[in-house]
Design an enzyme around this catalytic site. Structure first.
Site, PDB file in Angstrom:
ATOM      1  N   HIS A 175       0.854  -1.188   0.000  1.00 15.29           N
ATOM      2  CA  HIS A 175       0.000   0.000   0.000  1.00 15.29           C
ATOM      3  C   HIS A 175       0.893   1.242   0.000  1.00 15.29           C
ATOM      4  CE1 HIS A 175      -2.171   3.206   2.454  1.00 15.29           C
ATOM      5  NE2 HIS A 175      -2.846   3.133   1.323  1.00 15.29           N
ATOM      6  N   SER A 176       0.622   2.177  -0.918  1.00 20.41           N
ATOM      7  CA  SER A 176       1.287   3.468  -0.918  1.00 20.41           C
ATOM      8  C   SER A 176       2.810   3.297  -0.951  1.00 20.41           C
ATOM      9  CB  SER A 176       0.815   4.246   0.314  1.00 20.41           C
ATOM     10  OG  SER A 176       1.115   5.598   0.231  1.00 20.41           O
ATOM     11  N   PHE A 177       3.543   3.791   0.058  1.00 19.22           N
ATOM     12  CA  PHE A 177       5.003   3.660   0.084  1.00 19.22           C
ATOM     13  C   PHE A 177       5.423   2.182   0.000  1.00 19.22           C
ATOM     14  CE2 PHE A 177       8.951   3.149   2.642  1.00 19.22           C
ATOM     15  CZ  PHE A 177       9.816   3.832   1.802  1.00 19.22           C
TER      16      PHE A 177
END
Length: 314
Positions: free
Chosen positions: A106-108
């Site tokens: 998720h994301s980073f």
């Protein structure tokens, strides 16, 4: 605070030279392994609501990156650079004796997983990106890159020089602060992340994360369009990108209306990976995998269970 996530097998502590990486495992020990990578300043509880909705004949491990959640902080003087997080993935795979596995980030966590999948292409079967991209691209960032590097060094020196004891905060104050900094996280999900992200002390709570970790742009390795294209050509994995309709398009969230970087990324992934790439846009915001996991669970489950169409190019 809260009970264990449904179907949780165990909590793990994997030894690394600076201490240990903490992780939690779900599903079947005999199943195909999936390593789950959380977003910036989050922790493994990011997946507590999603994983119970996924096929339980897989073996899911969600790790806390160094300096996050229950994992050890890096040794004094060692910075939190992007490549260090990428090498943590390699260390976890070695500790678990996994030679091939899938990654869900998720994301980073997706950006770390993307770089890992291009550096170690033979190790990754599937790459699942949740409101993320396989790299941070420098589309709007060229003139800022040196500034970020400078700020990262200055911030680290400043934190080391002050050596303040961790701040003790009341549960309500810590929750409100968290919600203020993370507008996309609802209260329930914030409490879930804080459960693993804080330690109770006599007079309140202390944040677990390392104070040297500041802004994502201090740690990111931004890549040019050319490097992005060349890196994606190394990928052997099948890639699923789940984009939240109200998610983020920009690392600093300042040029967020600009979908051009997203369109460029989709164009490259489609043209290079062809049928190995799948893109789905879902209703919801950047934390849709926590706030409304049912919006993404079916898509991820189908992707994990779909067999490869033909051999993967070597």
């Amino acid at each position: 605070m809260g009970s264990a996530a449904p179907g949780l097998l165990s909590e793990l502590k994997l030894t690394v030279p600076w201490g240990y990486i903490a992780a939690k495992a779900w599903g079947s020990l005999q199943g195909p392994p999936v390593l789950c990578l959380h977003g910036w300043l989050d922790n493994a509880n990011s997946f507590d609501r999603l994983i119970p909705l996924l096929p339980q004949d897989f073996h899911y491990v969600a790790m806390d990156f160094g300096g996050h959640g229950l994992s050890s902080h890096y040794s004094p003087g060692v910075p939190y650079y992007h490549q260090n997080f990428v090498s943590e993935v390699r260390r976890v795979a070695a500790a678990l004796k996994w030679s091939r596995f899938s990654l869900m980030g998720h994301s980073f966590g997706g950006i770390v997983g993307g770089m890992f999948s291009c550096i170690f292409p033979e190790m990754v079967d599937e790459l699942i990106l949740l409101d993320s991209s396989p790299f941070a691209m420098d589309i709007n960032e060229m003139e800022n890159l040196l500034t970020y590097k400078r700020r990262a060094i200055e911030h680290m020196l400043q934190v080391e020089a002050t050596q303040k004891p961790p701040r003790v905060v009341g549960p309500q104050e810590i929750l409100q602060g968290f919600l203020k900094n993370n507008s996309h996280v609802g209260e329930e999900c914030a409490q879930l992340l804080l459960q693993r992200g804080t330690t109770p002390v006599a007079t309140g709570l202390v944040l677990n994360r390392d104070r040297r970790i500041a802004w994502p742009e201090h740690s990111f390795d931004f890549v040019s369009r050319e490097l992005f294209q060349r890196s994606v050509q190394q990928l052997r994995a099948r890639v699923l990108l789940v984009k939240a309709a109200q998610g983020y398009n920009d690392v600093r969230r300042e040029n967020d209306a600009n979908r051009e970087p997203l369109l460029f990324m989709l164009h490259v992934l489609r043209s290079v990976l062809k049928e190995r790439f799948q893109f789905v846009e879902v209703p919801g915001n950047h934390y849709v995998h926590m706030n409304a996991p049912h919006h993404v669970a079916g898509i991820i489950s189908s992707f994990l269970q779909s067999k490869r169409r033909g051999p993967v190019p070597q």
